[in-house]
Design a protein around this motif. Structure first.
Motif, PDB file in Angstrom:
ATOM      1  N   LYS A  65      60.363  52.534  20.277  1.00 19.47           N
ATOM      2  CA  LYS A  65      60.413  51.127  19.874  1.00 19.47           C
ATOM      3  C   LYS A  65      60.739  51.014  18.393  1.00 19.47           C
ATOM      4  N   GLU A  66      60.183  51.911  17.605  1.00 16.83           N
ATOM      5  CA  GLU A  66      60.414  51.886  16.160  1.00 16.83           C
ATOM      6  C   GLU A  66      61.893  52.110  15.836  1.00 16.83           C
ATOM      7  N   GLU A  67      62.525  53.062  16.543  1.00 21.42           N
ATOM      8  CA  GLU A  67      63.958  53.320  16.324  1.00 21.42           C
ATOM      9  C   GLU A  67      64.782  52.096  16.727  1.00 21.42           C
ATOM     10  N   LYS A  68      64.415  51.478  17.835  1.00 23.03           N
ATOM     11  CA  LYS A  68      65.128  50.280  18.287  1.00 23.03           C
ATOM     12  C   LYS A  68      64.988  49.167  17.260  1.00 23.03           C
ATOM     13  N   LYS A  89      63.745  41.574  18.425  1.00 23.83           N
ATOM     14  CA  LYS A  89      62.770  42.673  18.477  1.00 23.83           C
ATOM     15  C   LYS A  89      61.720  42.400  19.556  1.00 23.83           C
ATOM     16  N   LEU A  90      61.232  41.169  19.619  1.00 23.59           N
ATOM     17  CA  LEU A  90      60.233  40.794  20.623  1.00 23.59           C
ATOM     18  C   LEU A  90      60.790  41.001  22.041  1.00 23.59           C
ATOM     19  N   VAL A  91      62.006  40.524  22.275  1.00 22.45           N
ATOM     20  CA  VAL A  91      62.626  40.658  23.600  1.00 22.45           C
ATOM     21  C   VAL A  91      62.755  42.130  23.971  1.00 22.45           C
ATOM     22  N   VAL A  92      63.213  42.941  23.035  1.00 20.71           N
ATOM     23  CA  VAL A  92      63.384  44.375  23.291  1.00 20.71           C
ATOM     24  C   VAL A  92      62.022  45.042  23.485  1.00 20.71           C
TER      25      VAL A  92
END
Length: 193
Positions: A65-68, A89-92
């Protein structure tokens, strides 16, 4: 059974897209940036369509998640409002990256409705001049009291004239339609006026 399941899945996806789209729309209203956010999301939608590998990246379980989140910051922060970046970011983070296009579409529709924007398609046998498009656009604005976004689609099969579609309203003054009506009247044995 599989058709029913597919319908239910589609309904669930639409519900998700509308819910997230509505959330972003409420934020845009609060910030008094509906048009600004709409324009930015239109750009995001186009970028996502042109780069489907972004969706694949956002869905990858091998990427943390951090990389995304870092990629989202790097890719979007320079041309998109920070609230929209945080929204992506929330959606991902919620695992809804497959719905981004649908969410964007839902959000854009809400914005256009709020801003009184209506899309119209002008079908013609040849590409219309900007002057012709402006005349049609001005006529539609006065008829609908909405901002009109016109698109000219060329279809040589209509022979002459134009067909204008605004929402669910179709105005068809094409030669092809007139010929088809004439043919149908003659085939039915009717009288021509």
């Amino acid at each position: 059974e599989s058709r029913i399941l597919r319908r239910k899945l589609t309904a669930m996806k639409n519900e998700v897209a509308e819910r997230y789209g509505a959330g972003l729309f409420e934020l845009a209203k609060e910030e008094n940036k509906v048009e600004e956010y709409m324009n930015q999301v239109m750009l995001l939608k186009q970028t996502l369509k042109e780069n489907p590998e972004l969706s694949t990246f956002f869905l990858s379980v091998k990427v943390s998640k951090e990389e995304k989140r870092n990629v989202i910051d790097k890719v979007y922060s320079t041309y998109v409002d920070h609230n929209i970046v945080n929204f992506i970011k929330l959606v991902v983070d919620k695992g809804r990256a497959t719905q981004l296009l649908n969410i964007y579409t839902s959000f854009i529709q809400m914005c256009e409705e709020d801003l009184g924007i209506q899309h119209a398609t002008v079908l013609s046998a040849r590409k219309l001049s900007q002057e012709d498009m402006n005349t049609i656009g001005n006529t539609l604005v006065s008829k609908t009291n909405k901002r009109i976004i016109l698109e000219n689609v060329v279809d040589p099969s209509i022979i002459a004239g134009i067909k204008v579609t605004v929402g669910n309203t179709v105005t068809d003054v094409t030669m092809k339609t007139k010929i088809d009506r004439m043919r149908n009247t003659l085939l039915k044995g009717g009288q021509m006026a």
